[in-house]
Design a protein around this motif. Structure first.
Motif, PDB file in Angstrom:
ATOM      1  N   GLU A 141      34.900  58.775  41.396  1.00  0.00           N
ATOM      2  CA  GLU A 141      34.364  59.945  40.696  1.00  0.00           C
ATOM      3  C   GLU A 141      35.115  60.184  39.385  1.00  0.00           C
ATOM      4  N   GLN A 142      36.446  60.116  39.433  1.00  0.00           N
ATOM      5  CA  GLN A 142      37.280  60.323  38.246  1.00  0.00           C
ATOM      6  C   GLN A 142      38.493  59.417  38.359  1.00  0.00           C
ATOM      7  N   ALA A 143      38.886  58.811  37.256  1.00  0.00           N
ATOM      8  CA  ALA A 143      40.071  57.961  37.220  1.00  0.00           C
ATOM      9  C   ALA A 143      40.716  58.102  35.843  1.00  0.00           C
ATOM     10  N   LEU A 144      41.937  58.592  35.825  1.00  0.00           N
ATOM     11  CA  LEU A 144      42.630  58.839  34.575  1.00  0.00           C
ATOM     12  C   LEU A 144      43.976  58.126  34.563  1.00  0.00           C
ATOM     13  N   VAL A 145      44.296  57.506  33.440  1.00  0.00           N
ATOM     14  CA  VAL A 145      45.611  56.900  33.216  1.00  0.00           C
ATOM     15  C   VAL A 145      46.195  57.557  31.974  1.00  0.00           C
ATOM     16  N   ASP A 146      47.419  58.056  32.095  1.00  0.00           N
ATOM     17  CA  ASP A 146      48.118  58.666  30.964  1.00  0.00           C
ATOM     18  C   ASP A 146      49.555  58.162  30.997  1.00  0.00           C
ATOM     19  N   TYR A 161      40.837  48.314  40.107  1.00  0.00           N
ATOM     20  CA  TYR A 161      41.835  48.265  41.184  1.00  0.00           C
ATOM     21  C   TYR A 161      41.333  49.014  42.415  1.00  0.00           C
ATOM     22  N   LEU A 162      40.803  50.213  42.191  1.00  0.00           N
ATOM     23  CA  LEU A 162      40.355  51.042  43.316  1.00  0.00           C
ATOM     24  C   LEU A 162      39.222  50.388  44.100  1.00  0.00           C
ATOM     25  N   THR A 163      38.387  49.627  43.435  1.00  0.00           N
ATOM     26  CA  THR A 163      37.279  48.972  44.129  1.00  0.00           C
ATOM     27  C   THR A 163      37.677  47.618  44.708  1.00  0.00           C
ATOM     28  N   ARG A 164      38.573  46.899  44.037  1.00  0.00           N
ATOM     29  CA  ARG A 164      38.977  45.564  44.518  1.00  0.00           C
ATOM     30  C   ARG A 164      40.004  45.605  45.632  1.00  0.00           C
ATOM     31  N   TYR A 165      41.049  46.406  45.470  1.00  0.00           N
ATOM     32  CA  TYR A 165      42.157  46.374  46.421  1.00  0.00           C
ATOM     33  C   TYR A 165      41.727  46.643  47.870  1.00  0.00           C
ATOM     34  N   PRO A 166      40.963  47.696  48.167  1.00  0.00           N
ATOM     35  CA  PRO A 166      40.579  47.911  49.566  1.00  0.00           C
ATOM     36  C   PRO A 166      39.754  46.761  50.154  1.00  0.00           C
ATOM     37  N   GLU A 203      37.207  61.240  51.458  1.00  0.00           N
ATOM     38  CA  GLU A 203      37.366  61.687  50.088  1.00  0.00           C
ATOM     39  C   GLU A 203      38.862  61.686  49.808  1.00  0.00           C
ATOM     40  N   ILE A 204      39.270  61.080  48.697  1.00  0.00           N
ATOM     41  CA  ILE A 204      40.685  60.878  48.422  1.00  0.00           C
ATOM     42  C   ILE A 204      41.023  61.390  47.023  1.00  0.00           C
ATOM     43  N   GLN A 246      51.310  57.519  34.413  1.00  0.00           N
ATOM     44  CA  GLN A 246      50.757  58.397  35.449  1.00  0.00           C
ATOM     45  C   GLN A 246      49.264  58.121  35.649  1.00  0.00           C
ATOM     46  N   VAL A 247      48.822  58.217  36.913  1.00  0.00           N
ATOM     47  CA  VAL A 247      47.403  58.081  37.225  1.00  0.00           C
ATOM     48  C   VAL A 247      46.960  59.256  38.093  1.00  0.00           C
ATOM     49  N   ALA A 248      45.700  59.602  37.967  1.00  0.00           N
ATOM     50  CA  ALA A 248      45.078  60.627  38.799  1.00  0.00           C
ATOM     51  C   ALA A 248      43.668  60.141  39.103  1.00  0.00           C
ATOM     52  N   VAL A 249      43.294  60.224  40.376  1.00  0.00           N
ATOM     53  CA  VAL A 249      42.011  59.668  40.797  1.00  0.00           C
ATOM     54  C   VAL A 249      41.369  60.560  41.854  1.00  0.00           C
ATOM     55  N   ARG A 250      40.045  60.648  41.782  1.00  0.00           N
ATOM     56  CA  ARG A 250      39.251  61.271  42.844  1.00  0.00           C
ATOM     57  C   ARG A 250      38.172  60.268  43.207  1.00  0.00           C
ATOM     58  N   TYR A 251      38.140  59.875  44.481  1.00  0.00           N
ATOM     59  CA  TYR A 251      37.173  58.862  44.901  1.00  0.00           C
ATOM     60  C   TYR A 251      36.846  58.983  46.381  1.00  0.00           C
ATOM     61  N   ARG A 252      35.811  58.263  46.785  1.00  0.00           N
ATOM     62  CA  ARG A 252      35.423  58.173  48.191  1.00  0.00           C
ATOM     63  C   ARG A 252      35.556  56.730  48.649  1.00  0.00           C
ATOM     64  N   LEU A 253      36.113  56.550  49.821  1.00  0.00           N
ATOM     65  CA  LEU A 253      36.194  55.241  50.445  1.00  0.00           C
ATOM     66  C   LEU A 253      35.272  55.274  51.654  1.00  0.00           C
ATOM     67  N   VAL A 254      34.321  54.340  51.676  1.00  0.00           N
ATOM     68  CA  VAL A 254      33.340  54.281  52.761  1.00  0.00           C
ATOM     69  C   VAL A 254      33.584  52.988  53.535  1.00  0.00           C
ATOM     70  N   ALA A 255      33.972  53.137  54.793  1.00  0.00           N
ATOM     71  CA  ALA A 255      34.269  51.981  55.636  1.00  0.00           C
ATOM     72  C   ALA A 255      33.227  51.862  56.743  1.00  0.00           C
ATOM     73  N   GLN A 256      32.599  50.700  56.793  1.00  0.00           N
ATOM     74  CA  GLN A 256      31.663  50.382  57.874  1.00  0.00           C
ATOM     75  C   GLN A 256      32.467  49.653  58.940  1.00  0.00           C
ATOM     76  N   MET A 257      32.546  50.247  60.119  1.00  0.00           N
ATOM     77  CA  MET A 257      33.343  49.676  61.185  1.00  0.00           C
ATOM     78  C   MET A 257      32.528  48.628  61.951  1.00  0.00           C
ATOM     79  N   ARG A 258      33.214  47.675  62.548  1.00  0.00           N
ATOM     80  CA  ARG A 258      32.541  46.598  63.291  1.00  0.00           C
ATOM     81  C   ARG A 258      31.705  47.134  64.446  1.00  0.00           C
TER      82      ARG A 258
END
Length: 124
Positions: A70-75, A10-15, A98-99, A78-90
């Motif tokens: 970096e980390q993705a947990l489902v319990d 989800y984290l990689t597809r949705y954005p 960092e999120i 509940q979910v907890a996630v640590r990740y980076r989103l890298v956007a290349q602008m036009r």
């Protein structure tokens, strides 16, 4: 595929789907989120309509986007996630965020609510 079934997917597809797809933004949003979904990012609350209002102009500005989880947990619900989103602008600039996200899932596995803390970090 719901966030419950594959949180990293989800984290990689949705954005990418939200920013780069020709698909209707509402269809993309509804695939992964409940109709009453809201996200609070750095204290700013966005409901479904405000998210859609954010997606449309972002599509004009973003050339590419990728997520590094970096980390993705489902319990349970509940979910907890640590990740980076890298956007290349036009216009050539790269923006890396960092999120840290904590969320609640609905019974059908879609996200119902999320709270995020973000910070911009130097792009590599």
């Amino acid at each position: 595929m719901t966030p419950r079934a594959d949180l990293t997917g989800y984290l990689t597809r949705y954005p990418r789907e939200a920013a780069l797809s020709d698909e209707d933004p509402a269809t993309v949003l509804d695939r992964y989120h409940t109709p009453d979904y809201e996200v609070v990012t750095d204290g700013v609350r966005l409901d479904r309509q405000r998210l859609l209002d954010h997606i449309r102009p972002a599509r004009k500005q973003v050339a590419d986007v990728r997520v590094e989880v970096e980390q993705a947990l489902v319990d349970g619900d509940q979910v907890a996630v640590r990740y980076r989103l890298v956007a290349q602008m036009r216009k050539g600039r790269t923006v890396t965020s960092e999120i840290y996200m904590f969320g609640e899932l609905s019974a059908d596995g879609r996200l119902r609510r999320a709270v995020q803390a973000t910070r911009t970090i130097p792009s590599e």
